[in-house]
Design a protein around this motif. Structure first.
Motif, short mmCIF file in Angstrom:
data_model
loop_
_atom_site.label_atom_id
_atom_site.label_comp_id
_atom_site.label_asym_id
_atom_site.label_seq_id
_atom_site.Cartn_x
_atom_site.Cartn_y
_atom_site.Cartn_z
N LYS A 48 64.24 -45.60 14.59
CA LYS A 48 64.01 -47.00 14.26
C LYS A 48 64.00 -47.92 15.48
CE LYS A 48 68.92 -47.96 13.41
NZ LYS A 48 69.90 -48.47 12.42
N SER A 49 64.38 -47.42 16.67
CA SER A 49 64.42 -48.24 17.88
C SER A 49 63.49 -47.73 18.97
CB SER A 49 65.85 -48.29 18.43
OG SER A 49 66.76 -48.78 17.49
N THR A 50 62.68 -46.74 18.68
CA THR A 50 61.88 -46.08 19.71
C THR A 50 60.92 -47.03 20.41
OG1 THR A 50 61.96 -44.03 18.43
CG2 THR A 50 60.33 -44.16 20.18
N LEU A 51 60.13 -47.77 19.65
CA LEU A 51 59.14 -48.65 20.25
C LEU A 51 59.79 -49.77 21.03
CD1 LEU A 51 56.47 -48.92 17.41
CD2 LEU A 51 56.44 -47.47 19.45
N ASN A 52 60.86 -50.31 20.51
CA ASN A 52 61.58 -51.36 21.21
C ASN A 52 62.08 -50.87 22.56
OD1 ASN A 52 64.64 -52.79 21.47
ND2 ASN A 52 62.93 -54.15 21.07
N MET A 53 62.56 -49.63 22.60
CA MET A 53 63.06 -49.08 23.85
C MET A 53 61.92 -48.91 24.86
SD MET A 53 66.23 -48.23 24.64
CE MET A 53 65.93 -49.41 25.96
N LEU A 54 60.77 -48.43 24.37
CA LEU A 54 59.60 -48.31 25.24
C LEU A 54 59.17 -49.67 25.78
CD1 LEU A 54 57.42 -45.83 23.12
CD2 LEU A 54 58.73 -45.27 25.17
N ASP A 403 71.72 -57.26 9.79
CA ASP A 403 70.84 -56.59 8.83
C ASP A 403 69.59 -56.06 9.51
OD1 ASP A 403 72.61 -57.13 6.80
OD2 ASP A 403 71.51 -58.86 6.03
N ASP A 404 69.06 -56.83 10.46
CA ASP A 404 67.87 -56.40 11.19
C ASP A 404 68.18 -55.20 12.08
OD1 ASP A 404 66.46 -58.43 10.03
OD2 ASP A 404 66.66 -59.80 11.72
N GLU A 405 69.37 -55.18 12.65
CA GLU A 405 69.77 -54.05 13.47
C GLU A 405 69.87 -52.78 12.65
OE1 GLU A 405 73.64 -52.56 16.06
OE2 GLU A 405 73.27 -54.71 15.87
N VAL A 406 70.41 -52.91 11.46
CA VAL A 406 70.56 -51.74 10.58
C VAL A 406 69.19 -51.24 10.12
CG1 VAL A 406 71.42 -50.94 8.35
CG2 VAL A 406 72.87 -52.35 9.82
N ASP A 410 62.47 -52.02 15.66
CA ASP A 410 61.02 -51.81 15.80
C ASP A 410 60.24 -52.66 14.80
OD1 ASP A 410 61.49 -50.03 17.80
OD2 ASP A 410 60.72 -48.26 16.76
N GLN A 411 60.64 -52.60 13.54
CA GLN A 411 59.96 -53.36 12.50
C GLN A 411 60.16 -54.85 12.70
OE1 GLN A 411 57.84 -52.65 10.29
NE2 GLN A 411 58.16 -50.66 9.33
N ILE A 412 61.37 -55.26 13.05
CA ILE A 412 61.70 -56.68 13.15
C ILE A 412 61.04 -57.32 14.36
CG2 ILE A 412 63.57 -58.34 13.40
CD1 ILE A 412 63.37 -56.86 10.66
N GLU A 413 61.13 -56.67 15.51
CA GLU A 413 60.66 -57.27 16.75
C GLU A 413 59.21 -56.97 17.07
OE1 GLU A 413 62.58 -59.30 19.03
OE2 GLU A 413 63.72 -59.43 17.17
N HIS A 414 58.67 -55.86 16.56
CA HIS A 414 57.33 -55.44 16.95
C HIS A 414 56.39 -55.19 15.77
CE1 HIS A 414 59.09 -55.09 20.91
NE2 HIS A 414 60.01 -54.27 20.43
N ALA A 415 56.90 -55.23 14.56
CA ALA A 415 56.09 -55.03 13.35
C ALA A 415 55.37 -53.69 13.36
CB ALA A 415 55.09 -56.17 13.17
N VAL A 441 62.26 -44.14 7.44
CA VAL A 441 63.37 -44.61 8.26
C VAL A 441 64.30 -45.49 7.44
CG1 VAL A 441 63.98 -46.01 10.27
CG2 VAL A 441 62.01 -44.49 10.36
N ALA A 442 63.72 -46.43 6.69
CA ALA A 442 64.55 -47.30 5.87
C ALA A 442 65.30 -46.50 4.81
CB ALA A 442 63.68 -48.37 5.21
N ALA A 443 64.61 -45.51 4.24
CA ALA A 443 65.27 -44.70 3.22
C ALA A 443 66.44 -43.93 3.82
CB ALA A 443 64.27 -43.72 2.61
N ALA A 444 66.25 -43.40 4.99
CA ALA A 444 67.33 -42.65 5.63
C ALA A 444 68.50 -43.56 5.95
CB ALA A 444 66.82 -41.99 6.91
N GLU A 445 68.22 -44.76 6.43
CA GLU A 445 69.30 -45.69 6.77
C GLU A 445 70.05 -46.12 5.52
OE1 GLU A 445 70.62 -46.64 9.51
OE2 GLU A 445 69.28 -45.41 10.71
#
Length: 451
Positions: A48-54, A403-406, A410-415, A441-445
């Motif tokens: 869930k954070s991969t793109l943000n990290m890139l 909530d956005d962190e959980v 990626d979805q919140i900051e980069h859509a 991802v959301a289902a797993a979380e």
């Protein structure tokens, strides 16, 4: 970095096509290290954070490049002012530099030196990002980069490498960035995470790397690019010092990787791919300041010590409770300190300079200088970085909402998401009409399963 060389007009150097080409290749290799770091960090986080990290690494290529051209090169390598900062009007916008004008006493153009140093400036703030995974607003991070390179990196680069910089004049040896890059970035990372706090679920939820192949790819590319980072820092190879640095880079990295893996096997009973990648990076970090001063046997010692100590250091975050997400403090800060201080023990006095370490009859003088350099940069970067983070945290906010962190930055900051699972599979079933796929991802979380 080698010191500037003063020459008489009659002995003035001439442009070397060989050294110029070599340095342009080295500059490209160092540029490659920033996307390599993005892959390395990107594989270590959850899906869930991969793109943000890139993106936290890639954005540095944009921001720092522009600031370097506008004023960064002038602040770092312009005419010294009080041993703390530089400034040269001709360097502002790189507008007053002649195409064939040579860098101070060397056989390469100023433009080549400027672009080589630019790639160092780009990489350094990107290193910090690994400590902040999963929880930082992208806009706040971008603003932090701009502020941090301006008030921390550019001045520190002048202290360490700029003609007239106080650490440079003192005789602190930092061949390619143990203080200016790695201690600087590691201390900054510690300062920021002390301000913004821990990730949701730290020490409770599993936060394992989602793609170890991506980590290994990033580590391999970093190792490759580091030859340009280190060997290129002599700004040519007319006297063979760059070749020694190249060899020592390989040797120390190998020793550190083996030492880390040995520690893991004894402590945890397995040789892990993450350990191999982390150990290699620890060795690369440690040899960066020391490789021009030590012999290949000394490089083995530097790498092995760094691999072992950094492997121990990454566990300190659980003991002391600071959330260094991807071990920037444990690898870059600790590795940079080790490599910088070991110069005072293993410097032979016969390669980069005549300064000898304790084990080669030089006494404690060089070790004392190295310690001053280490702790001056560490303290300045730690304090100023924490203050910058505090100002941003109290104004625009550094962290995303809980909530956005959980749900995932990626979805919140980069859509976007890193992987599209909707097209997975094949055969007849894939041609049938099926309901819209659930966001895996959301289902797993939602089930509290680590993504």
């Amino acid at each position: 970095m080698p010191p500037g060389i003063s020459t008489l007009a009659a002995d003035a150097p001439e442009l070397s096509a060989a050294n110029t080409g070599f340095m342009l290749i080295c500059s490209a290799l160092v540029m490659l290290m920033t996307p390599a770091l993005a892959f390395f960090y990107g594989g270590m986080v959850r899906v869930k954070s991969t793109l943000n990290m890139l993106m936290m690494s890639f954005i540095s290529l944009g921001i720092v490049t522009i600031l370097w051209v506008l004023y960064g090169f002038s602040l770092a390598f312009g005419t010294d002012s009080g041993s703390l900062i530089g400034w040269s009007a001709d360097y502002v916008g790189l507008s007053g530099i002649g195409v064939t004008e040579l860098w101070d006493g060397y056989t390469i153009p100023v433009y080549v030196f400027a672009v080589f140093q630019l790639m160092f400036a780009v990489l350094t703030p990107a290193l910090i990002s690994g400590a902040l995974a999963d929880r930082v607003k992208f806009t706040a991070w971008a603003l932090f980069i701009a502020l941090w390179v301006t008030v921390v990196y550019f001045p520190v680069a002048h202290w360490v490498w700029g003609s007239g910089g106080w650490l440079f004049e003192m005789g602190v040896i930092d061949f390619a960035g143990g203080t200016a890059v790695h201690i600087n970035a590691g201390a900054a990372a510690l300062g920021v995470i002390l301000v913004i706090g821990k990730r949701v679920g730290f020490k409770k939820d599993p936060m394992r790397p989602h793609s170890l192949p991506l980590v290994m790819l990033g580590a391999g590319l970093l190792w490759f690019g580091w030859f340009g980072f280190n060997a290129g820092s002599w700004l040519g190879n007319d006297d063979g010092v760059g070749a020694v640095m190249f060899v020592n880079t390989q040797v120390a990295t190998a020793a550190a990787m083996l030492a880390w893996l040995l520690y893991e096997k004894i402590r945890h009973g397995a040789f892990t791919t993450l350990g191999a990648a982390s150990g290699a990076v620890a060795g690369l970090v440690a040899i960066t300041p020391a490789g021009g001063s030590v012999s290949p046997l000394g490089a083995i010692a530097v790498g092995a010590i760094a691999g072992l100590v950094c492997a121990l250091a990454v566990g300190l975050k659980y003991k002391f409770g600071y959330d260094d997400s991807l071990d920037v403090v444990g690898v870059h800060l600790v590795g940079g300190v080790i490599g910088s201080l070991l110069v005072g023990f293993f410097a032979t006095g016969g390669v980069q300079s005549d300064a000898a370490g304790l084990f080669y009859g030089g006494g404690l003088e060089q070790l004392g200088k190295q310690a001053i350099g280490v702790f001056a940069v560490l303290a300045y970067s730690l304090v100023v970085s924490a203050l910058l983070a505090l100002v941003l945290h109290k104004t625009i906010g550094m962290r995303v909402d809980e909530d956005d962190e959980v749900s995932g930055v990626d979805q919140i900051e980069h859509a976007e998401t890193a992987y599209d699972f909707s097209g997975a599979g094949g055969g007849a079933a894939s041609r049938k009409a099926v309901p819209a796929p659930v966001d895996t991802v959301a289902a797993a979380e939602s089930k509290k399963v680590d993504a």
